[in-house]
Design a protein around this motif. Structure first.
Motif, PDB file in Angstrom:
ATOM      1  N   THR A 252       0.905  -1.243   0.040  1.00  0.00           N
ATOM      2  CA  THR A 252       0.058   0.050   0.087  1.00  0.00           C
ATOM      3  C   THR A 252       0.898   1.280   0.001  1.00  0.00           C
ATOM      4  OG1 THR A 252      -1.664  -1.313   1.361  1.00  0.00           O
ATOM      5  CG2 THR A 252      -2.071   1.090   1.138  1.00  0.00           C
ATOM      6  N   LEU A 253       1.223   1.645  -1.160  1.00  0.00           N
ATOM      7  CA  LEU A 253       2.049   2.793  -1.196  1.00  0.00           C
ATOM      8  C   LEU A 253       1.433   4.285  -0.887  1.00  0.00           C
ATOM      9  CD1 LEU A 253       3.517   1.963  -4.582  1.00  0.00           C
ATOM     10  CD2 LEU A 253       4.403   1.511  -2.388  1.00  0.00           C
ATOM     11  N   ASN A 254       0.103   4.410  -0.643  1.00  0.00           N
ATOM     12  CA  ASN A 254      -0.561   5.578  -0.546  1.00  0.00           C
ATOM     13  C   ASN A 254      -1.775   5.241   0.441  1.00  0.00           C
ATOM     14  OD1 ASN A 254      -0.801   8.549  -0.802  1.00  0.00           O
ATOM     15  ND2 ASN A 254      -1.914   8.409  -2.472  1.00  0.00           N
ATOM     16  N   PRO A 255      -1.280   4.752   1.738  1.00  0.00           N
ATOM     17  CA  PRO A 255      -2.236   4.486   2.477  1.00  0.00           C
ATOM     18  C   PRO A 255      -3.203   5.615   3.199  1.00  0.00           C
ATOM     19  CG  PRO A 255      -0.251   4.325   3.585  1.00  0.00           C
ATOM     20  CD  PRO A 255      -0.081   4.623   2.157  1.00  0.00           C
ATOM     21  N   SER A 256      -4.154   5.449   3.847  1.00  0.00           N
ATOM     22  CA  SER A 256      -4.775   6.489   4.641  1.00  0.00           C
ATOM     23  C   SER A 256      -5.413   5.988   5.790  1.00  0.00           C
ATOM     24  CB  SER A 256      -5.931   7.062   3.491  1.00  0.00           C
ATOM     25  OG  SER A 256      -6.874   6.096   3.117  1.00  0.00           O
ATOM     26  N   VAL A 257      -5.872   7.315   6.751  1.00  0.00           N
ATOM     27  CA  VAL A 257      -6.791   7.017   7.645  1.00  0.00           C
ATOM     28  C   VAL A 257      -8.269   7.104   7.143  1.00  0.00           C
ATOM     29  CG1 VAL A 257      -7.588   7.859   9.922  1.00  0.00           C
ATOM     30  CG2 VAL A 257      -5.102   7.563   9.294  1.00  0.00           C
ATOM     31  N   ASP A 258      -9.131   6.112   6.784  1.00  0.00           N
ATOM     32  CA  ASP A 258     -10.324   6.464   6.408  1.00  0.00           C
ATOM     33  C   ASP A 258     -11.135   6.903   7.653  1.00  0.00           C
ATOM     34  OD1 ASP A 258      -9.459   5.860   3.939  1.00  0.00           O
ATOM     35  OD2 ASP A 258     -10.257   3.702   3.933  1.00  0.00           O
TER      36      ASP A 258
ATOM     37  N   GLY B  84       3.879   7.916   7.527  1.00  0.00           N
ATOM     38  CA  GLY B  84       4.444   9.127   7.639  1.00  0.00           C
ATOM     39  C   GLY B  84       3.666   9.886   8.761  1.00  0.00           C
ATOM     40  N   GLY B  85       4.209  10.767   9.804  1.00  0.00           N
ATOM     41  CA  GLY B  85       3.435  11.596  10.602  1.00  0.00           C
ATOM     42  C   GLY B  85       2.573  10.682  11.642  1.00  0.00           C
ATOM     43  N   THR B  86       1.816  11.476  12.287  1.00  0.00           N
ATOM     44  CA  THR B  86       0.743  11.171  13.259  1.00  0.00           C
ATOM     45  C   THR B  86      -0.214  10.107  12.718  1.00  0.00           C
ATOM     46  OG1 THR B  86      -0.650  13.144  13.341  1.00  0.00           O
ATOM     47  CG2 THR B  86       1.046  13.142  14.921  1.00  0.00           C
ATOM     48  N   THR B  87      -0.581  10.520  11.446  1.00  0.00           N
ATOM     49  CA  THR B  87      -1.689   9.708  10.702  1.00  0.00           C
ATOM     50  C   THR B  87      -0.927   8.281  10.749  1.00  0.00           C
ATOM     51  OG1 THR B  87      -2.296  11.780   9.666  1.00  0.00           O
ATOM     52  CG2 THR B  87      -3.321   9.493   8.850  1.00  0.00           C
ATOM     53  N   GLY B  88       0.159   8.153   9.879  1.00  0.00           N
ATOM     54  CA  GLY B  88       0.870   7.169  10.045  1.00  0.00           C
ATOM     55  C   GLY B  88       1.065   6.255  11.262  1.00  0.00           C
TER      56      GLY B  88
ATOM     57  N   GLY C 291       6.773  12.970   5.199  1.00  0.00           N
ATOM     58  CA  GLY C 291       5.623  13.471   4.800  1.00  0.00           C
ATOM     59  C   GLY C 291       4.566  12.955   5.707  1.00  0.00           C
ATOM     60  N   GLU C 292       3.266  13.416   5.695  1.00  0.00           N
ATOM     61  CA  GLU C 292       2.282  12.916   6.493  1.00  0.00           C
ATOM     62  C   GLU C 292       1.344  12.048   5.739  1.00  0.00           C
ATOM     63  OE1 GLU C 292      -0.143  13.010  10.242  1.00  0.00           O
ATOM     64  OE2 GLU C 292       1.819  14.267   9.841  1.00  0.00           O
ATOM     65  N   THR C 293       0.828  10.787   6.373  1.00  0.00           N
ATOM     66  CA  THR C 293       0.093   9.967   5.564  1.00  0.00           C
ATOM     67  C   THR C 293      -1.505  10.779   5.592  1.00  0.00           C
ATOM     68  OG1 THR C 293       1.038   7.921   6.310  1.00  0.00           O
ATOM     69  CG2 THR C 293      -1.138   7.694   5.817  1.00  0.00           C
ATOM     70  N   ARG C 294      -2.014  10.353   4.419  1.00  0.00           N
ATOM     71  CA  ARG C 294      -3.283  11.097   4.169  1.00  0.00           C
ATOM     72  C   ARG C 294      -4.643  10.526   5.053  1.00  0.00           C
ATOM     73  NH1 ARG C 294      -5.720   8.945  -1.418  1.00  0.00           N
ATOM     74  NH2 ARG C 294      -5.226   6.649  -1.074  1.00  0.00           N
ATOM     75  N   HIS C 295      -5.588  11.640   5.084  1.00  0.00           N
ATOM     76  CA  HIS C 295      -6.692  11.350   5.547  1.00  0.00           C
ATOM     77  C   HIS C 295      -7.760  11.116   4.252  1.00  0.00           C
ATOM     78  CE1 HIS C 295      -5.421  13.127   9.056  1.00  0.00           C
ATOM     79  NE2 HIS C 295      -6.106  12.326   9.679  1.00  0.00           N
TER      80      HIS C 295
END
Length: 310
Positions: free
Chosen positions: A6-12, A60-64, A85-89
Motif C-alpha cells: 500500500t504505497l498511498n495508505p490513509s486513515v479512512d 508518515g506523521g501522526t496519521t501513519g 511526509g504525513e500519511t493522508r486522510h
C-alpha cells in the motif's frame, strides 16, 4: 506468505449523517476510523481468513502512527518505510442514501524514500509466495514504479497481483503481472474504448490484452454480478450468491484478497474465481470496509458458481 503493498495508505474516516446541509454546521454522532487504502483492506481480509500476511508501503506523521497502532492491535505483521511526509486522510460522508468522498492527495515520496522501499522490498520478497499491490501511486513516484516491483518479483519467481488503474496499470502491464483485476470502467479507460457493457465486450477486451501481454490471469469484475476471468486459454464466468448488500465499498479489495489466498494455496482456476467472488460478496454484507466474517467463508465459496464461457 502473502505480501501486500500500500504505497498511498490513509486513515479512512466515515461520517454517517441523516442528511447533509451545505454551508451549515453538520453534527455527526456516527464516526468510523480505520487503517485504510486498498492494500490495507486486502491485508485485513487475508488476515481474517487465517492466511499469513505482511503489509508494506509508506507511513508518515501522526496519521501513519495511527495506522501502525491499528495494525499492531490487530496482530498484523508489517514492514512499512517511514517517510517525512504525513500519511493522508480520506473522508466518506454517507447522507441521504448517497456517499460524498473527500480524498487527500497524500505525501510526496522522495527519491531516497523510494530507494529505501525498493531495497527493503527486495529482502521481504524472498520470504513470500504472492505479492499484491493495490491502489494509486503517491506523488513523487514515477508511473512505472509498479512495473519495477513486478520485474523484481518475476526475477525471483514470485506471483504478482496488480490492482490499480490508469497510467500505473498501463505501465505495470508491460512487466506482465500474474493477475490483474480491472472493473469494466477501468478496462474501458485502459483500452480507450468508449464503453464496455456486455460479456462479449469484456471477452473482446480480454482477448486484446492477452495478445499484447503475457498475463496468467485476467479477471474483470462485474460488481454484484461477479466476474469474467481468463486463464489457460479458457474464459470463465463467476456468479456469487445473491445477498442484500450493506456496504459494497471495499468489495473489490476483498475479491483481490480471495484471489491472493487461492493462488497462495495453488488452487485451480475455478476455485480461484470462487474464492475471489465469495470474498467480495462477504465484504458487501458488512458495514465495515474491507471486512469479512471468517465463519461464512466456506458456505459462500460453495454457493458461488463458476462455469466455462464459450
Amino acid at each position: 506468505m502473502i505480501l501486500t503493498i500500500t504505497l498511498n495508505p490513509s486513515v479512512d474516516i466515515n461520517y454517517k449523517l441523516d442528511s447533509l446541509h451545505l454551508n451549515e454546521v453538520n453534527r455527526c454522532y456516527r464516526v468510523i476510523k480505520t487503517a485504510g487504502g486498498k492494500g490495507l483492506n486486502v491485508t485485513r481480509v487475508i488476515q481474517l481468513a487465517g492466511e499469513n500476511v505482511c503489509a508494506t508501503g509508506f507511513l508518515g506523521g501522526t496519521t501513519g502512527e495511527f495506522i501502525e497502532n491499528v495494525l499492531n492491535e490487530n496482530n498484523i505483521n508489517h514492514q512499512f518505510i517511514k517517510i517525512q511526509g504525513e500519511t493522508r486522510h480520506c473522508i466518506a460522508i454517507l447522507h441521504n442514501g448517497k456517499q460524498t468522498e473527500i480524498l487527500e492527495a497524500g505525501p510526496c515520496i522522495t527519491e531516497e524514500e523510494a530507494s529505501t522501499f525498493i531495497e527493503n522490498y527486495k529482502n521481504i520478497i524472498n520470504n513470500v509466495d504472492v505479492v499484491v499491490a493495490s491502489g494509486s501511486l503517491p506523488i513523487g513516484l514515477d508511473s512505472s514504479f509498479y512495473q519495477k516491483l513486478i520485474n523484481i518479483a518475476n526475477e525471483k519467481g514470485k506471483k504478482f497481483i496488480l490492482d490499480t488503474s490508469g497510467e500505473a496499470l498501463g505501465e505495470g502491464l508491460k512487466a506482465n503481472p500474474y493477475l490483474i483485476k480491472p472493473n469494466k470502467d477501468e478496462l474501458s479507460k485502459l483500452l480507450n474504448i468508449e464503453k464496455i457493457t456486455t460479456i462479449q465486450d469484456v471477452k473482446e477486451a480480454i482477448n486484446y490484452l492477452k495478445e499484447q501481454f503475457d498475463i496468467e490471469y485476467i479477471i474483470v469484475s462485474l460488481g454484484e454480478k461477479g466476474a469474467v476471468g481468463f486463464h489457460g486459454g479458457k474464459f470463465y464466468i463467476a456468479t456469487p450468491p445473491k445477498v442484500r448488500a450493506v456496504n459494497p465499498v471495499g468489495s473489490g479489495d476483498s475479491m483481490v484478497a480471495g484471489f491472493a489466498i487461492a493462488i497462495a494455496r495453488n488452487l485451480d482456476p475455478i476455485e480461484t474465481l470462487k474464492y475471489g467472488c465469495a470474498f467480495g460478496t462477504l465484504n458487501a454484507i458488512e458495514e465495515k470496509t474491507g471486512y469479512i466474517q471468517p465463519k461464512l467463508i466456506n458456505s459462500f465459496i460453495t454457493e458461488t458458481e463458476v462455469s466455462v464461457l464459450t
